[in-house]
Design an enzyme around this catalytic site. Structure first.
Site, PDB file in Angstrom:
ATOM      1  N   TYR A 143     -12.732  18.553  -3.895  1.00 28.32           N
ATOM      2  CA  TYR A 143     -11.930  18.076  -2.772  1.00 28.32           C
ATOM      3  C   TYR A 143     -10.455  18.248  -3.102  1.00 28.32           C
ATOM      4  O   TYR A 143     -10.027  17.885  -4.201  1.00 28.32           O
ATOM      5  CB  TYR A 143     -12.240  16.599  -2.502  1.00 28.32           C
ATOM      6  N   ASP A 148      -6.007  21.080  -9.750  1.00 30.64           N
ATOM      7  CA  ASP A 148      -5.808  19.894  -8.919  1.00 30.64           C
ATOM      8  C   ASP A 148      -6.090  18.682  -9.799  1.00 30.64           C
ATOM      9  O   ASP A 148      -7.240  18.307 -10.010  1.00 30.64           O
ATOM     10  CB  ASP A 148      -6.741  19.946  -7.709  1.00 30.64           C
ATOM     11  N   LYS A 178      -2.552   9.932  -6.735  1.00 31.93           N
ATOM     12  CA  LYS A 178      -3.237   8.763  -7.297  1.00 31.93           C
ATOM     13  C   LYS A 178      -2.443   8.063  -8.414  1.00 31.93           C
ATOM     14  O   LYS A 178      -1.477   7.389  -8.110  1.00 31.93           O
ATOM     15  CB  LYS A 178      -4.654   9.157  -7.678  1.00 31.93           C
TER      16      LYS A 178
HETATM   17  C1  LIG Z   1      -7.807  12.218  -3.669  1.00 28.10           C
HETATM   18  C2  LIG Z   1      -7.732  13.659  -3.945  1.00 28.10           C
HETATM   19  C3  LIG Z   1      -6.919  14.505  -3.182  1.00 28.10           C
HETATM   20  C4  LIG Z   1      -6.210  14.041  -1.950  1.00 28.10           C
HETATM   21  O1  LIG Z   1      -5.231  13.092  -2.230  1.00 28.10           O
HETATM   22  P1  LIG Z   1      -4.749  12.112  -1.035  1.00 28.10           P
HETATM   23  O2  LIG Z   1      -3.654  11.313  -1.685  1.00 28.10           O
HETATM   24  O3  LIG Z   1      -5.929  11.323  -0.625  1.00 28.10           O
HETATM   25  O4  LIG Z   1      -4.226  12.974   0.055  1.00 28.10           O
HETATM   26  C5  LIG Z   1      -6.798  15.812  -3.580  1.00 28.10           C
HETATM   27  N1  LIG Z   1      -7.440  16.275  -4.667  1.00 28.10           N
HETATM   28  C6  LIG Z   1      -8.223  15.486  -5.422  1.00 28.10           C
HETATM   29  C7  LIG Z   1      -8.893  16.049  -6.635  1.00 28.10           C
HETATM   30  C8  LIG Z   1      -8.415  14.157  -5.069  1.00 28.10           C
HETATM   31  O5  LIG Z   1      -9.229  13.406  -5.797  1.00 28.10           O
END
Ligand SMILES: *Cc1c(COP(=O)(O)O)cnc(C)c1O
Length: 430
Positions: free
Chosen positions: A148, A243, A271
């Site tokens: 994601y 990511d 995060k």
């Molecule tokens: C949570 C998440 C996102 C998106 O971040 P948001 O602050 O919710 O927009 C993107 N990549 C990874 C790996 C994530 O866990």
């Protein structure tokens, strides 16, 4: 199977919420759709504990999906943002705080030379892809099924270019044109990546990956996988994007790059970096990052980017992690202990499951041999997961409300909490 201990208030609030908010929530997984029942409405959190609107206490194993790595309402963070709130909450102009934040990140993260702050992980990933495309002049990119990267259009594609040929919206709202440029491979499958590169010669700008996947449970990379990805990207002039929205500042001070010893060209954050406030960032070496406006031509902007309150929460959180690397060792040990104790309890009761762990990320999957990619994750027994979720919830333990999410531990979790959790798991019988 439904939960017993939360009661009137959350249910009432959920009904009321649905009158004015789509599905009653501002992010879909919060709605408890995959476990059924009513989501819990919270009003306070301290250390490892959440308190709902009915005054029930829960041990938190999600940590706001990662950010609260030090526990909720950490006194240093609370003090810092309280001070800042009395000075200013937004300028839309440069501040010293932003420099301090960028300098601290550079100190902690390998290879980071320039970094741009944004407001969410979605923004960070969306901007990193735009930058990779602008820098290379190529349009396509590869992502991995089950990873994601936020909710920007190019990441929501599943069906790939097949449907895209007919310009069909395979994901409602995402155009076939967008889908056409997103290629997907199974996680941990280097041959599939090589194949996509061969099929799209000279067209691929970037490969984006969660170096340790956290959005299909916790799925670590198999030995050599990321190293081979690095080699392929170098060979074909492809930008490798890690990511690290989940793994950044969670697996180590320098995130997965440090922990796994593989370097990406661009890294995205979210995060933990905000310490509980909305922050994201993307960065890399000076050459690539210099393509970003106002130095370069790749446009990227944000009214509230580098917001002083958010920078203060993030900077304070990162400073603590930077000055106390032993936190990572403690988190690792607690996570292993928790894994061992829950696994022992489940085994004793005859459950068939597998468990994945990396650093302070952990997941259990019922009735499946192993989970190394999304396909395997999707055949796990979700009915058993639901039962386990509610069994734990009824004893005041808040697990992620989906079989496809990882647990994220906070260092506020005590050995007594772990003991309590394992006792709760030991009464989970068939
Ligand atoms: C949570 C998440 C996102 C998106 O971040 P948001 O602050 O919710 O927009 C993107 N990549 C990874 C790996 C994530 O866990």
């Amino acid at each position: 199977m439904m939960t017993k201990i939360y009661s009137k208030t959350s249910s009432k609030l959920f009904e009321r919420a649905q009158e004015s908010i789509p599905g009653g929530v501002n992010s879909p997984v919060r709605a408890f759709k995959s476990v059924g029942g009513t989501p819990i409405f919270f009003k306070e959190a301290h250390g490892a504990y959440l308190y709902d609107e009915d005054g029930n206490r829960y041990i938190d194993l999600i940590a706001s999906w990662g950010p609260m790595i030090l526990g909720h309402s950490h006194p240093d963070v609370v003090e810092a943002i309280t001070k800042q709130v009395n000075k200013a909450t937004s300028f839309g102009a440069p501040t010293r705080l932003e420099i301090e934040m960028a300098e601290l990140m550079k100190e902690m993260v390998p290879g980071l030379e320039l970094v741009r702050m944004v407001n969410s992980g979605t923004e960070a990933c969306m901007s990193a892809i735009r930058l990779a495309r602008g820098y290379t002049g190529k349009n396509k990119f590869i992502k991995f099924t089950g990873c994601y990267h936020g909710h920007a259009d190019p990441f929501l594609v599943k069906a790939g270019s097949g449907l895209a040929t007919f310009d069909i919206q395979s994901v409602p709202g995402v155009t076939g044109g967008t889908a056409h440029d997103t290629l997907t491979a199974p996680f941990n499958d280097i041959q599939a990546v090589q194949q996509l590169i061969d099929q799209n010669p000279g067209e691929i700008a970037a490969v984006i990956i969660e170096p340790v996947a956290g959005n299909m449970g916790c799925v670590p990379p198999q030995p050599g996988f990321l190293e081979k990805l690095r080699i392929l990207c170098d060979l074909y002039g492809i930008i490798l994007i890690f990511d690290e929205v989940m793994t950044g500042f969670r697996l180590a001070r320098g995130g997965a790059q440090e922990r796994l010893g593989v370097k990406a060209d661009l890294v995205t954050f979210g995060k933990v970096i905000g310490g509980g406030l909305p922050v994201g960032a993307f960065g890399g070496n000076r050459d690539i990052m210099s393509a970003v406006a106002p130095v370069g031509k790749v446009y990227q902007a944000g009214t509230l980017s580098g917001n002083p309150l958010a920078m203060t929460a993030g900077y304070t959180t990162l400073s603590i992690l930077n000055q106390h690397p032993e936190i990572y060792l403690e988190l690792d040990q607690k996570t292993k202990l928790l894994r061992d104790k829950i696994a022992q309890a489940l085994e004793q009761n005859g459950w068939n499951f597998t468990t994945n762990l990396f650093g302070s990320m952990l997941s259990f999957h019922f009735d499946v041999e192993q989970v190394t990619n999304f396909e395997q994750a999707s055949i796990q027994n979700q009915e058993t997961f639901k039962k386990f979720f509610y069994h734990m919830l009824n004893q005041g333990i808040y697990l992620p409300p989906s079989a496809f999410e990882s647990y994220f531990l906070s260092n506020a979790l005590s050995l007594e909490d772990i003991e309590y959790i394992s006792e709760a798991a030991s009464t989970f019988t068939m």
